[in-house]
Write a protein that holds these residues in place. Structure first.
Motif, mmCIF file in Angstrom:
data_model
loop_
_atom_site.group_PDB
_atom_site.id
_atom_site.type_symbol
_atom_site.label_atom_id
_atom_site.label_comp_id
_atom_site.label_asym_id
_atom_site.label_seq_id
_atom_site.Cartn_x
_atom_site.Cartn_y
_atom_site.Cartn_z
ATOM 1 N N ARG A 7 9.343 20.362 12.888
ATOM 2 C CA ARG A 7 9.314 19.095 13.614
ATOM 3 C C ARG A 7 8.903 18.005 12.632
ATOM 4 O O ARG A 7 8.053 18.229 11.782
ATOM 5 N N VAL A 8 9.510 16.845 12.784
ATOM 6 C CA VAL A 8 9.133 15.685 11.978
ATOM 7 C C VAL A 8 8.527 14.666 12.936
ATOM 8 O O VAL A 8 9.159 14.281 13.922
ATOM 9 N N ILE A 9 7.295 14.266 12.629
ATOM 10 C CA ILE A 9 6.574 13.327 13.486
ATOM 11 C C ILE A 9 6.380 12.031 12.693
ATOM 12 O O ILE A 9 5.562 11.981 11.769
ATOM 13 N N PRO A 10 7.144 10.979 13.019
ATOM 14 C CA PRO A 10 7.042 9.730 12.256
ATOM 15 C C PRO A 10 5.675 9.059 12.411
ATOM 16 O O PRO A 10 5.072 9.086 13.489
ATOM 17 N N VAL A 11 5.204 8.471 11.322
ATOM 18 C CA VAL A 11 4.018 7.618 11.341
ATOM 19 C C VAL A 11 4.539 6.183 11.378
ATOM 20 O O VAL A 11 5.253 5.758 10.476
ATOM 21 N N VAL A 12 4.220 5.452 12.450
ATOM 22 C CA VAL A 12 4.829 4.131 12.666
ATOM 23 C C VAL A 12 3.862 2.960 12.529
ATOM 24 O O VAL A 12 4.265 1.807 12.668
ATOM 25 N N GLY A 13 2.585 3.238 12.245
ATOM 26 C CA GLY A 13 1.609 2.164 12.091
ATOM 27 C C GLY A 13 0.209 2.691 12.305
ATOM 28 O O GLY A 13 -0.029 3.889 12.317
ATOM 29 N N GLY A 14 -0.729 1.753 12.482
ATOM 30 C CA GLY A 14 -2.109 2.137 12.743
ATOM 31 C C GLY A 14 -3.077 1.297 11.952
ATOM 32 O O GLY A 14 -2.710 0.295 11.321
ATOM 33 N N THR A 15 -4.342 1.733 11.957
ATOM 34 C CA THR A 15 -5.411 0.979 11.309
ATOM 35 C C THR A 15 -6.247 1.872 10.410
ATOM 36 O O THR A 15 -6.288 3.089 10.574
ATOM 37 N N VAL A 16 -6.924 1.219 9.466
ATOM 38 C CA VAL A 16 -7.920 1.847 8.596
ATOM 39 C C VAL A 16 -9.208 1.073 8.813
ATOM 40 O O VAL A 16 -9.203 -0.159 8.796
ATOM 41 N N ARG A 17 -10.324 1.792 9.013
ATOM 42 C CA ARG A 17 -11.580 1.106 9.318
ATOM 43 C C ARG A 17 -12.769 1.967 8.894
ATOM 44 O O ARG A 17 -12.584 3.057 8.381
#
Length: 147
Positions: free
Chosen positions: A30-40
């Motif tokens: 399965r390929v699960i795309p990473v589409v964004g997010g945050t670093v904190r």
């Protein structure tokens, strides 16, 4: 000697729809795309779209995670992340991962060396995962080797 983990930062990644490649000789891919997010929480920035987790459900029921994505930090520098793990069919949470970082000279170069552990908390019903990144440090004097 004692090993401890020092929290460095947290990644909260947004995931796209799963692409089911199907059964392969080594298991279901399965390929699960990473589409964004945050670093904190130590570093600040965003997770850039375009990465993915190439997830493999092996024939024994265990899972291999192999994710690659980029972070753009508040200072404009980019950090490439490769995060891997193997876990049992019914994982105990959090899932322990082994993140590695590729950083240009203008970024947080201290991420280039050392040992890191990620604590991955999947929230798949929300299409996101949280990864708390910890640097492993050694404390105390090493014990003498047996002769």
């Amino acid at each position: 000697m004692k090993l401890t983990g020092i929290h460095v930062f947290t990644i909260d990644a947004l995931l796209g729809d799963v692409v089911d490649v199907g059964m392969t000789p080594t298991g279901r891919r399965r390929v699960i795309p990473v589409v964004g997010g945050t670093v904190r929480d130590g570093l600040d920035g965003e997770v850039l779209p375009g990465g993915a987790d190439w997830n493999l459900e092996r024939v024994d029921g265990s899972f291999e995670l192999w994710a690659r994505y980029e972070l753009r930090l508040a200072d404009g520098s980019v950090v490439s992340v490769t995060n891997t793990a193997v876990h049992a069919p019914a994982p105990q949470l959090p899932i322990l991962t082994a993140p590695r970082f590729d950083v240009g000279d203008e970024g947080p170069v201290e991420l280039r060396t050392g040992a890191y552990v990620g604590l991955l908390f999947p929230r798949l019903e929300e299409h996101r995962v949280r990864v708390e990144i910890h640097r492993v440090e050694i404390h105390g004097a090493p014990e003498a080797a047996d002769a």
